[in-house]
Design a protein around this motif. Structure first.
Motif, short mmCIF file in Angstrom:
data_model
loop_
_atom_site.label_atom_id
_atom_site.label_comp_id
_atom_site.label_asym_id
_atom_site.label_seq_id
_atom_site.Cartn_x
_atom_site.Cartn_y
_atom_site.Cartn_z
N VAL A 65 51.69 25.00 29.17
CA VAL A 65 50.48 25.29 28.39
C VAL A 65 49.40 24.29 28.73
O VAL A 65 49.58 23.08 28.52
N LEU A 104 55.46 34.14 25.85
CA LEU A 104 54.35 33.66 25.04
C LEU A 104 54.85 32.95 23.79
O LEU A 104 54.31 31.90 23.40
N ALA A 105 55.87 33.51 23.17
CA ALA A 105 56.45 32.84 22.00
C ALA A 105 57.01 31.48 22.38
O ALA A 105 56.87 30.50 21.63
N LYS A 108 54.08 29.04 22.74
CA LYS A 108 53.58 28.62 21.42
C LYS A 108 54.54 27.59 20.80
O LYS A 108 54.09 26.61 20.18
N ARG A 109 55.83 27.81 20.99
CA ARG A 109 56.81 26.87 20.45
C ARG A 109 56.68 25.51 21.13
O ARG A 109 56.71 24.47 20.46
N ALA A 112 53.65 23.58 19.92
CA ALA A 112 53.88 23.03 18.58
C ALA A 112 54.84 21.85 18.63
O ALA A 112 54.61 20.83 17.97
N ALA A 118 48.59 24.33 17.38
CA ALA A 118 48.61 25.78 17.43
C ALA A 118 47.30 26.23 18.05
O ALA A 118 46.31 25.49 18.04
N SER A 120 44.57 29.75 18.69
CA SER A 120 44.22 31.12 18.30
C SER A 120 43.88 32.00 19.50
O SER A 120 43.82 33.22 19.38
N TRP A 122 44.88 32.82 23.50
CA TRP A 122 45.85 32.62 24.58
C TRP A 122 45.54 33.56 25.74
O TRP A 122 45.17 34.71 25.53
N TYR A 142 49.98 29.07 30.64
CA TYR A 142 49.03 29.70 29.71
C TYR A 142 47.86 28.77 29.47
O TYR A 142 48.01 27.54 29.46
N ALA A 144 45.47 27.78 26.50
CA ALA A 144 45.42 27.87 25.04
C ALA A 144 44.14 27.22 24.54
O ALA A 144 43.85 26.06 24.85
N THR A 150 49.18 21.66 13.67
CA THR A 150 50.18 22.35 12.86
C THR A 150 50.33 21.63 11.53
O THR A 150 49.85 20.51 11.35
#
Length: 225
Positions: A65, A104-105, A108-109, A112, A118, A120, A122, A142, A144, A150
């Motif tokens: 990311v 993607l999940a 995001k993990r 974080a 986090a 909004s 992506w 990605y 971001a 968070t």
């Protein structure tokens, strides 16, 4: 001087270059070594009039990311990497080693867990193979944006427990790459891709759920033969 605002620099009579899927017939395939995260595989592959033997790292793949704030600063981490005996600067990244997890999940993990952040917004910045001559590892980077902290800091362990973090201007990141002061591949590729994409008004970014044909085969799934 070339016009960097243009997205098409190929000669008029040639098609754009693109990697071509070319799965050669595999006569045999064996797992030579089973590791904790990745394995070593030996394939006998038909090529031309004969066969070749290739050993390679059978890898689950990863995501990274490039988190960019409203001031065009990149979120960086620095942690110890034992194989290279160095603490290298990186962008948040992690293995795709959770069965059934969407890339993607996973991204995001990782953002974080490694950045307490986090996002909004992506998009896919770029995809690449880390070492196609010796590994099937594929990484998706990605982009971001729209960042926010968070609610709770993540409890980090092992190498991550000693991470250093820093926000650094994208142009300064590019300088560090071109001056060879940083060498992590996801960082190098990510910041150069981000700089080029920004110069083109972020044209060409793919949606965050874009297809990923080159993704590594998840460990729990049989690789196509």
């Amino acid at each position: 001087m070339a016009d960097l605002s243009s997205t098409d620099h190929r000669p008029a009579d040639l098609p754009p270059i693109a990697d071509e899927p070319a799965a050669q017939p595999v006569h045999s395939s064996e797992q030579v070594y089973e590791g904790r995260v990745w394995d070593l595989r030996r394939d006998v592959v038909e090529l031309g009039d004969g066969t070749i033997v290739r050993e390679y790292v059978d890898h689950p793949g990863a995501v990274a990311v490039l988190a960019l704030d409203d001031d065009d600063r990149v979120f960086l981490i620095c942690q110890y990497r034992h194989p290279i005996r160095a603490r290298d600067w990186e962008i948040p990244a992690g293995l795709l080693d959770v069965p059934g997890e969407d890339p993607l999940a996973a991204a995001k993990r990782e953002l974080a867990e490694e950045g307490d952040l986090a996002a909004s917004d992506w998009a896919v910045l770029t995809d690449f193979f880390t070492s196609p001559g010796g590994s099937d590892e594929a990484i998706r980077i990605y982009l971001a944006r729209g960042l926010a902290p968070t609610h709770e800091p993540f409890a980090r362990e092992e190498e991550e427990a000693h991470m250093e973090t820093r926000w650094l201007d994208l142009d300064a990141c590019v300088d560090a790459v071109l001056e060879r002061r940083v060498q992590n591949p996801s960082l190098v590729i990510g910041v150069l891709a981000a700089q080029a994409s920004r110069a083109r008004g972020w044209a060409g970014l793919a949606p965050a759920d874009a297809a990923w044909p080159g993704r590594s085969t998840p460990r729990e799934e049989p690789a196509p033969r």
